[in-house]
Design a protein around this motif. Sequence first.
Motif, PDB file in Angstrom:
ATOM      1  N   GLU A 337       0.837  -1.214   0.000  1.00 49.22           N
ATOM      2  CA  GLU A 337       0.000   0.000   0.000  1.00 49.22           C
ATOM      3  C   GLU A 337       0.863   1.252   0.000  1.00 49.22           C
ATOM      4  O   GLU A 337       0.563   2.238  -0.676  1.00 49.22           O
ATOM      5  CB  GLU A 337      -0.930   0.002   1.225  1.00 49.22           C
ATOM      6  CG  GLU A 337      -2.157  -0.869   0.994  1.00 49.22           C
ATOM      7  CD  GLU A 337      -2.873  -1.272   2.282  1.00 49.22           C
ATOM      8  OE1 GLU A 337      -2.460  -0.827   3.382  1.00 49.22           O
ATOM      9  OE2 GLU A 337      -3.832  -2.063   2.167  1.00 49.22           O
ATOM     10  N   GLY A 341       0.875   3.240  -3.309  1.00 46.21           N
ATOM     11  CA  GLY A 341       0.232   4.526  -2.986  1.00 46.21           C
ATOM     12  C   GLY A 341       1.111   5.688  -3.456  1.00 46.21           C
ATOM     13  O   GLY A 341       0.629   6.667  -4.041  1.00 46.21           O
ATOM     14  N   TRP A 342       2.418   5.580  -3.239  1.00 48.57           N
ATOM     15  CA  TRP A 342       3.346   6.612  -3.725  1.00 48.57           C
ATOM     16  C   TRP A 342       3.287   6.694  -5.257  1.00 48.57           C
ATOM     17  O   TRP A 342       3.299   7.785  -5.826  1.00 48.57           O
ATOM     18  CB  TRP A 342       4.781   6.279  -3.307  1.00 48.57           C
ATOM     19  CG  TRP A 342       5.133   6.666  -1.906  1.00 48.57           C
ATOM     20  CD1 TRP A 342       4.479   7.547  -1.095  1.00 48.57           C
ATOM     21  CD2 TRP A 342       6.271   6.188  -1.155  1.00 48.57           C
ATOM     22  NE1 TRP A 342       5.119   7.646   0.111  1.00 48.57           N
ATOM     23  CE2 TRP A 342       6.223   6.831   0.106  1.00 48.57           C
ATOM     24  CE3 TRP A 342       7.310   5.303  -1.410  1.00 48.57           C
ATOM     25  CZ2 TRP A 342       7.191   6.601   1.098  1.00 48.57           C
ATOM     26  CZ3 TRP A 342       8.274   5.080  -0.421  1.00 48.57           C
ATOM     27  CH2 TRP A 342       8.212   5.722   0.812  1.00 48.57           C
ATOM     28  N   LYS A 344       0.816   5.983  -7.186  1.00 48.79           N
ATOM     29  CA  LYS A 344      -0.444   6.644  -7.560  1.00 48.79           C
ATOM     30  C   LYS A 344      -0.330   8.156  -7.365  1.00 48.79           C
ATOM     31  O   LYS A 344      -0.814   8.940  -8.183  1.00 48.79           O
ATOM     32  CB  LYS A 344      -1.590   6.107  -6.693  1.00 48.79           C
ATOM     33  CG  LYS A 344      -2.249   4.878  -7.274  1.00 48.79           C
ATOM     34  CD  LYS A 344      -3.357   5.307  -8.225  1.00 48.79           C
ATOM     35  CE  LYS A 344      -3.999   4.103  -8.881  1.00 48.79           C
ATOM     36  NZ  LYS A 344      -5.014   4.463  -9.845  1.00 48.79           N
ATOM     37  N   SER A 345       0.322   8.555  -6.270  1.00 47.65           N
ATOM     38  CA  SER A 345       0.403   9.997  -5.997  1.00 47.65           C
ATOM     39  C   SER A 345       1.294  10.697  -7.028  1.00 47.65           C
ATOM     40  O   SER A 345       1.243  11.910  -7.187  1.00 47.65           O
ATOM     41  CB  SER A 345       0.895  10.257  -4.569  1.00 47.65           C
ATOM     42  OG  SER A 345       2.271   9.944  -4.475  1.00 47.65           O
ATOM     43  N   LEU A 346       2.091   9.928  -7.745  1.00 40.95           N
ATOM     44  CA  LEU A 346       2.921  10.483  -8.815  1.00 40.95           C
ATOM     45  C   LEU A 346       2.111  10.594 -10.116  1.00 40.95           C
ATOM     46  O   LEU A 346       2.563  11.176 -11.097  1.00 40.95           O
ATOM     47  CB  LEU A 346       4.141   9.573  -9.019  1.00 40.95           C
ATOM     48  CG  LEU A 346       5.214   9.954 -10.018  1.00 40.95           C
ATOM     49  CD1 LEU A 346       5.925  11.239  -9.580  1.00 40.95           C
ATOM     50  CD2 LEU A 346       6.256   8.827 -10.161  1.00 40.95           C
ATOM     51  N   GLY A 347       0.919  10.041 -10.115  1.00 37.56           N
ATOM     52  CA  GLY A 347       0.077  10.088 -11.317  1.00 37.56           C
ATOM     53  C   GLY A 347       0.282   8.885 -12.225  1.00 37.56           C
ATOM     54  O   GLY A 347      -0.001   8.950 -13.425  1.00 37.56           O
ATOM     55  N   CYS A 348       0.772   7.788 -11.670  1.00 34.75           N
ATOM     56  CA  CYS A 348       1.061   6.608 -12.499  1.00 34.75           C
ATOM     57  C   CYS A 348      -0.195   5.774 -12.779  1.00 34.75           C
ATOM     58  O   CYS A 348      -1.088   5.677 -11.934  1.00 34.75           O
ATOM     59  CB  CYS A 348       2.063   5.700 -11.782  1.00 34.75           C
ATOM     60  SG  CYS A 348       3.680   6.445 -11.604  1.00 34.75           S
ATOM     61  N   LYS A 583       9.432  13.773  -0.651  1.00 35.94           N
ATOM     62  CA  LYS A 583       9.427  13.908  -2.112  1.00 35.94           C
ATOM     63  C   LYS A 583      10.479  14.928  -2.539  1.00 35.94           C
ATOM     64  O   LYS A 583      10.528  16.045  -2.026  1.00 35.94           O
ATOM     65  CB  LYS A 583       8.043  14.331  -2.582  1.00 35.94           C
ATOM     66  CG  LYS A 583       7.077  13.184  -2.337  1.00 35.94           C
ATOM     67  CD  LYS A 583       5.636  13.495  -2.602  1.00 35.94           C
ATOM     68  CE  LYS A 583       4.861  12.205  -2.446  1.00 35.94           C
ATOM     69  NZ  LYS A 583       3.635  12.310  -1.690  1.00 35.94           N
ATOM     70  N   TYR A 588       7.959  16.252  -8.600  1.00 35.39           N
ATOM     71  CA  TYR A 588       6.896  17.138  -9.109  1.00 35.39           C
ATOM     72  C   TYR A 588       7.043  17.386 -10.605  1.00 35.39           C
ATOM     73  O   TYR A 588       6.056  17.655 -11.290  1.00 35.39           O
ATOM     74  CB  TYR A 588       6.875  18.439  -8.295  1.00 35.39           C
ATOM     75  CG  TYR A 588       6.587  18.136  -6.837  1.00 35.39           C
ATOM     76  CD1 TYR A 588       5.295  17.831  -6.421  1.00 35.39           C
ATOM     77  CD2 TYR A 588       7.622  18.067  -5.894  1.00 35.39           C
ATOM     78  CE1 TYR A 588       5.024  17.493  -5.098  1.00 35.39           C
ATOM     79  CE2 TYR A 588       7.367  17.732  -4.574  1.00 35.39           C
ATOM     80  CZ  TYR A 588       6.068  17.430  -4.182  1.00 35.39           C
ATOM     81  OH  TYR A 588       5.806  17.079  -2.879  1.00 35.39           O
ATOM     82  N   LYS A 591       5.493  14.249 -12.079  1.00 35.11           N
ATOM     83  CA  LYS A 591       4.038  14.290 -11.828  1.00 35.11           C
ATOM     84  C   LYS A 591       3.346  15.244 -12.800  1.00 35.11           C
ATOM     85  O   LYS A 591       2.326  14.907 -13.407  1.00 35.11           O
ATOM     86  CB  LYS A 591       3.811  14.742 -10.377  1.00 35.11           C
ATOM     87  CG  LYS A 591       2.353  14.715  -9.924  1.00 35.11           C
ATOM     88  CD  LYS A 591       2.297  15.113  -8.449  1.00 35.11           C
ATOM     89  CE  LYS A 591       0.914  15.547  -8.024  1.00 35.11           C
ATOM     90  NZ  LYS A 591      -0.023  14.476  -7.838  1.00 35.11           N
ATOM     91  N   GLU A 595       0.567  14.501 -15.791  1.00 32.64           N
ATOM     92  CA  GLU A 595      -0.761  15.146 -15.836  1.00 32.64           C
ATOM     93  C   GLU A 595      -1.087  15.637 -17.244  1.00 32.64           C
ATOM     94  O   GLU A 595      -2.233  15.633 -17.673  1.00 32.64           O
ATOM     95  CB  GLU A 595      -0.796  16.334 -14.862  1.00 32.64           C
ATOM     96  CG  GLU A 595      -1.176  15.914 -13.446  1.00 32.64           C
ATOM     97  CD  GLU A 595      -0.786  16.955 -12.390  1.00 32.64           C
ATOM     98  OE1 GLU A 595      -0.788  16.592 -11.208  1.00 32.64           O
ATOM     99  OE2 GLU A 595      -0.443  18.115 -12.765  1.00 32.64           O
TER     100      GLU A 595
END
Length: 601
Positions: A337, A341-342, A344-348, A583, A588, A591, A595
């Motif tokens: 997780e 989870g990391w 996902k937070s990168l937008g993967c 991070k 960023y 990320k 996006e």
Amino acid sequence: MKNYYLVVVFILSSLLGVSQSFSLITDVDNRQTTKLNGKWKIIIDQYENGFYNYRYEESPTGYFRCEKPMDPSQLIEYNFDSSDELYVPGDWNSQMEQLKWYEGTIWYKRSFDYKKENDGKRVFIYFGAVNYKSHIYLNGKKIGEHTGGFTPFNFEITDLLKEKDNFLVVKADNKRMKDGVPTLNTDWWNYGGITRDVKIIEVENTFIQDTYIQLEKGSLTQIGGWIQLNGDNKSKKVKVSIPEAKLNIDAVTDDHGVAKISAATKLSLWSPENPKLYEVFVISGTDTLKDQIGFRCVETKGYDILLNKKPVLLKGICIHEEVPTRGARAYSMEDAELLLGWAKSLGCNYVRLAHYPHNENMTRLADKMGLMVWSEIPVYWTIEWSNPLVLANAKNQLTEMIMRDKNKASVVIWSMANETPLSAPRLTFLKSLIDLTRQLDSTRLISAALEVHNSDKNTMMIDDALGEYLDVLGCNEYIGWYGDKKPEACDDISWKTIYNKPLVISETGADAAYGLHGGTNERFTEEYQENYFKHQLGMLNKIEFLRGISPWILADFRSPRRPLPTVQDFWNRKGLISEHGEKKKAFYVVKSFYENWKLKK
Ligand code: GCB
């Protein structure tokens, strides 16, 4: 998928000269099991004194017998009961300071009582993974061996098991070997020990050992596959049922216990936007096995990767099976997780699980989270290409990886190798892995992380002969980090390939110590890494045939190859996230690129 693997693995096992588990039980998370996790007694045995006698012959009175002196005059120089303990699952390196750098043998011992539900039941012992070579003994008898640190295996123990006072002994040896897979040289920590769950599996006399239930290659509606029974009563009726889809498939197994299944139906297809999993029941007599399976179709067409017939971009990140905040091998669902989870937070929407098969929590969770997965075996750098035992070992690890995860919708790419140097024996070796993969699972894409060759100053050319046999070209490149080019050089570089296939940049990255600041030309600063990714992503975005990127790497990871004091301290610092979970600036940049990154019309 053809059900060749029992035969294949049997041949491999004889070649390896060991009794490998050639009847892997799959979907273990959904079976009746008892975990043998917790504290195990251990003996550190650097000289393998508990295995060989002083003439270096295998000793019949090794530590596996767990002997105690019968009277005070008897000499026995070990005692598990008064020895140290380690937690299972878990690597030994992170559990005891004295074992941080240890490479060698440790003996594990665990006692347990076990009562079967009834006499007709059969019992197996299952190991999620032991790094690297293991010998397993129950109640003083050897039950098997296994080679390879990242894949599961099991042995039947029905006849040896008692209701009281069983003792299970494991000799785990993580010594690196020239003829190992991986070989001596890697860029990650060689965590040793029983690194994943140990489970007792209790099954019916004839039981569902394995299932393969997927959409057939190229189809959005046609389910195909097979059920494999194990036991005396093999010619049996079996049923596959997906209640939510109102689907019931009946079949009868042949003399080998195999039943082919096939049915057409309309399903809600799995994708990152819709990670739909169905409850799938397989029923054979009194045995019922349940799984959660997603259905999707993955193909390529020219430069495109198609998921459910639509072109996709793989917005990814590479991940090692390590929790940096603990400096330890990852193994649990909580670890998965954190790591996914990391991502996902990168937008993967995609992860490359490097450089070996990760634990099953990772692929189960990826299924649920809607992350596509690249899964690989540790054929890394300079394997002994001409050694048939090395090939047999690689094939065995490949088979165990595919068998375990072949019903996971998340897994879209099987990768054969990472950064392997060009030669004729290497090509033959890797082609043979590709052939095996296509026999075992024809529904997924095949790739390998290649390198660039035959390039000039401003043109990178992908023309590795292996490319002909791959579905997706993988490529690792570090322009602006390794070599003498600055990140700015990327602005003038273009990419070419001789193949009409999609490219995934399987690695690109630069080291930065979190919190170290300076100019964009100062190595190891966050600014250097940030600037590196700005120029890299600008270059990659112009490649007409690019369909995926997985920067190296999600988080800093331990590596004995990285000694630079105060900056590395034996950590590879290419993480977008630090060892403490912070991070870095480059996080960023990636990320925001993800996006905005769209398929060009
Ligand atoms: C690579 C390897 C990876 C290393 C990385 C690095 O090309 O595939 O295992 O860790 O480079 O940091 O140099």
